[in-house]
Design an enzyme around this catalytic site. Sequence first.
Site, short mmCIF file in Angstrom:
data_model
loop_
_atom_site.label_atom_id
_atom_site.label_comp_id
_atom_site.label_asym_id
_atom_site.label_seq_id
_atom_site.Cartn_x
_atom_site.Cartn_y
_atom_site.Cartn_z
CD GLN A 223 -0.69 4.87 -6.79
OE1 GLN A 223 0.33 4.96 -6.12
NE2 GLN A 223 -1.38 3.75 -6.87
CB SER A 224 -1.84 10.61 -1.81
OG SER A 224 -1.24 11.38 -0.81
#
Length: 343
Positions: free
Chosen positions: A85-86
């Site tokens: 989930q960068s």
Amino acid sequence: MQTLSRTELKSRIDRQPRIGLAFLPTPLQECRRLSDTLRGPKIWMKRDDLTGLALGGNKTRMLEFWMAQAREAAADLVITGAFLQSNHCRQVAAAANRLGMKTVLVLFGKIQGELQGNLLLDVILGADIRNVPDGSFADLQQHLYATEQAYRERGYKPYVIDGLGAATVTGAVAYVECLLEMVAQWEEIGLKPDYVITPSGSGSTHAGLALGVKTLGLRTKIQGFSVRRNAREIRPSVAGIANQAAQLLDLPINLDPEEILVEDRTVGEGYGIPTEGCLEAVRLLGQTEGILLDPTYSGKAMAGLIHSARERHFPPGSTIVFVHTGGVPILFARSRYFSPDHD
Ligand SMILES: *Cc1c(COP(=O)(O)O)cnc(C)c1O
């Protein structure tokens, strides 16, 4: 210690190669209902969630410098990596598309269930995604450079943003400039903030802001709230990044680890795991100001602000500027924490 004028500091930054990607300046917004609710300090928000690149965030400012370096290296492919989930990876993919480059993302962990949040956006943006088993940052580094080698052999000209080495110094430079941008906005409306509050992750944002105020000789304090590391680890790390950035910009400034203000009780169980205070902060900002925070970074930093305000940590009449670094796409990948039956 010597200080520099804003013009002089700006000219040092302008010597760095750069490509325009962000909508700047980002807005500075008053949060009066939040201040009233907390019966606390005057709170303003620097909306760096609105930098504009595929839902924005603090990495877009940094990418103006990173991508200029990629272009100077004549790269046609950008390789970077982080967690599934960068925000960083999503903004890299968007920036690369704008500049006609390909993106390869090396992401920790397996994709399970519904495609959501940043990962969904990575896919829509057309990034080539490589999943690797969860590991340390050193492992990630190794994957990034192995991937670079593989693409080089296939005839590409890859550029790696490893996010941990020199890259964080580049990130700090971008946040020295954000500080300059804010000072101009403060001046326009006669604001004299006592504190600027920021999430502290890798520390680039924190370091850039701290370097900025010290270089200009301002009395505004930069208060970081940690999202993953403990304060003992953060102080030397942030001071180190700031000092490397000072060197890069040729500034006569040196920061001591003791000058870095940071609180780590906001971390809770660890990186990416929202605390109760964080979830409360996300709801409160939505319900008082109609502003969305994220559950990994800005929510934790806001939880720190709220907690400090309740403890009367900020002297009466003080003014605070909260830097909203973005991250909102993560909300959609963490919806379970907000469901009514979450305990
Ligand atoms: C990366 C990120 C941060 C942390 O910034 P650092 O410069 O690494 O400390 C904070 N907020 C959001 C939304 C981010 O994506």
